[in-house]
Design a protein around this motif. Structure first.
Motif, PDB file in Angstrom:
ATOM      1  N   ALA A   5       0.815  -1.119   0.022  1.00  0.00           N
ATOM      2  CA  ALA A   5      -0.158  -0.169  -0.057  1.00  0.00           C
ATOM      3  C   ALA A   5       0.724   1.376   0.027  1.00  0.00           C
ATOM      4  O   ALA A   5       2.052   1.231   0.262  1.00  0.00           O
ATOM      5  N   ARG A   6       0.319   2.399  -0.290  1.00  0.00           N
ATOM      6  CA  ARG A   6       1.044   3.665  -0.471  1.00  0.00           C
ATOM      7  C   ARG A   6       0.233   4.300   0.823  1.00  0.00           C
ATOM      8  O   ARG A   6      -0.840   4.461   0.982  1.00  0.00           O
ATOM      9  N   ALA A   7       1.332   5.039   1.667  1.00  0.00           N
ATOM     10  CA  ALA A   7       0.794   5.724   2.796  1.00  0.00           C
ATOM     11  C   ALA A   7       1.367   7.096   3.163  1.00  0.00           C
ATOM     12  O   ALA A   7       2.322   7.112   2.435  1.00  0.00           O
ATOM     13  N   ALA A   8       0.765   8.130   3.297  1.00  0.00           N
ATOM     14  CA  ALA A   8       1.134   9.265   3.733  1.00  0.00           C
ATOM     15  C   ALA A   8       1.632   9.216   5.341  1.00  0.00           C
ATOM     16  O   ALA A   8       0.435   9.360   6.093  1.00  0.00           O
ATOM     17  N   ARG A   9       2.833   9.249   5.713  1.00  0.00           N
ATOM     18  CA  ARG A   9       3.063   9.110   6.878  1.00  0.00           C
ATOM     19  C   ARG A   9       3.826  10.219   7.465  1.00  0.00           C
ATOM     20  O   ARG A   9       4.708  10.844   6.932  1.00  0.00           O
ATOM     21  N   ILE A  10       3.975  10.414   8.989  1.00  0.00           N
ATOM     22  CA  ILE A  10       4.717  11.449   9.746  1.00  0.00           C
ATOM     23  C   ILE A  10       5.886  10.777  10.574  1.00  0.00           C
ATOM     24  O   ILE A  10       5.479   9.609  11.157  1.00  0.00           O
ATOM     25  N   VAL A  18       5.369  17.445   6.689  1.00  0.00           N
ATOM     26  CA  VAL A  18       5.959  16.387   7.421  1.00  0.00           C
ATOM     27  C   VAL A  18       5.230  15.158   6.995  1.00  0.00           C
ATOM     28  O   VAL A  18       5.598  13.970   7.187  1.00  0.00           O
ATOM     29  N   LEU A  19       4.227  15.226   6.153  1.00  0.00           N
ATOM     30  CA  LEU A  19       3.572  14.269   5.512  1.00  0.00           C
ATOM     31  C   LEU A  19       4.239  13.637   4.593  1.00  0.00           C
ATOM     32  O   LEU A  19       4.733  14.408   3.283  1.00  0.00           O
ATOM     33  N   GLU A  20       4.949  12.265   4.470  1.00  0.00           N
ATOM     34  CA  GLU A  20       5.787  12.158   3.443  1.00  0.00           C
ATOM     35  C   GLU A  20       5.092  10.682   2.927  1.00  0.00           C
ATOM     36  O   GLU A  20       4.485   9.838   3.673  1.00  0.00           O
ATOM     37  N   PHE A  21       5.193  10.553   1.336  1.00  0.00           N
ATOM     38  CA  PHE A  21       4.681   9.313   1.009  1.00  0.00           C
ATOM     39  C   PHE A  21       5.343   7.973   1.059  1.00  0.00           C
ATOM     40  O   PHE A  21       6.829   8.497   0.607  1.00  0.00           O
TER      41      PHE A  21
END
Length: 328
Positions: A5-10, A18-21
């Motif tokens: 899955a692809r996630a936008a993580r901090i 700060v949200l990084e894919f």
């Protein structure tokens, strides 16, 4: 077998950037879990709280967000409430900012025919919030006058529509003339632009000096004292957010001159069990299908534009409900 899955993580608290894919692996669903492939992700101001650190995440890196609609792709043991292929929505689970994820199956609501994924993701968390506020927190009756701050917001528009259907007189506050038009379209009897008007004085004008039966306030420090001031004797202030900042502590004695009630409501204390979740969801979906609640998203971002979406949320450039559309 794990699913990518692809996630936008901090990895830390901070600004939208700060949200990084990142690519992540989702394990097989365990006992009581379902794997949901997201189609539309809901955007809520509480997401900003978690990104900033106003509300803490359990650990880093973290996938924030707690509302999305999608398709059930797999289920674990002891799951009977959903099946593979069901369209579902959740608003009580974490990790929504991802193209897929595992969620407790008993926290998922099956989306009925007649309600789109976009409508479900735009309204589920906001709709359940509006529902407990307007139906459960304060014992109101038809004809009562209530004031709702930020009436052009996502929760606000649903709240106003529901409140009007129940026979309440609604005064809404907003921060701009453009938002005033939106609040009127939602059904507010009167709208106050608190950027240009003293909402306390105007509320007393509109109520013949009596004040209101209840105030619903998610703004916080900027409106808190005024919210108490406009209440009738034995009126209730329902605080449920602090978008403008921390509220200065008060001496409880300030409530005494009018025997006021003050409460801070939380959705997870009003919709707790799977049975309560199902009942609240059914009530929301019935309102959407009947036309009482109009919940189509006012802005649809691509999931890849989540940083831009957070900037808009933080700067209050959004009105109504905004969502992130996922392209698999």
């Amino acid at each position: 077998m794990s699913v990518k899955a692809r996630a936008a993580r901090i990895h830390q608290y901070g600004a939208p950037e700060v949200l990084e894919f990142e690519d992540i692996l989702i394990p097989d669903p365990g006992d009581g879990e379902a794997l949901v492939r997201s189609t539309v992700i809901g955007l809520n101001f509480v997401d900003v709280y978690f990104r900033r650190g106003t509300m803490e995440v359990p650990s880093f890196p973290a996938v924030i967000g707690n509302e999305a609609a999608g398709i059930v792709e797999a289920i674990g043991r002891n799951v009977s409430s959903v099946k593979v292929g069901d369209r579902v929505v959740f608003g009580h689970s974490t990790g929504a900012y991802a193209t897929a994820g595992l969620h407790p199956a008993d926290r998922l609501a099956v989306i009925p025919d007649g309600v789109s994924d976009e409508q479900a993701a735009a309204s589920f968390l906001k709709g359940l919030t509006a529902r407990y506020l307007v139906k459960d927190v304060v014992p109101l009756k038809p004809g009562d006058t209530i004031l709702y701050h930020a009436a052009a917001g996502g929760v606000g528009q649903i709240f106003v529509q529901w409140a009007k259907s129940l026979g309440y007189r609604v005064i809404g506050t907003v921060s701009s003339d453009g938002k005033a038009d939106i609040a009127r379209q939602a059904g507010c009897d009167h709208v106050i632009n608190y950027s240009t008007e003293d909402f306390v004085a105007r509320t007393f004008e509109l109520t013949g000096g009596l004040g209101v039966d209840a105030v619903f306030d998610s703004v916080g420090e900027d409106t808190f004292r005024g919210s108490l001031a406009v209440l009738k004797v034995r009126g209730t202030l329902v605080q449920f957010g602090k978008a403008s900042g921390e509220i200065t502590p008060i001496d409880p004695y300030v409530l005494a001159p009018k025997s006021l009630h003050l409460t801070w409501g939380r959705l997870d204390h009003y919709v707790v069990t799977p049975t309560q979740t199902a009942a609240a969801a059914d009530d929301l979906f019935a309102g959407i299908k009947s036309g009482v609640l109009k919940v189509d998203p006012t802005r649809i971002y691509s999931f890849e534009d989540v940083v831009e979406a957070h900037r808009d949320l933080e700067e209050r450039r959004t009105t109504g409900s905004a969502v992130l559309r996922v392209t698999q």
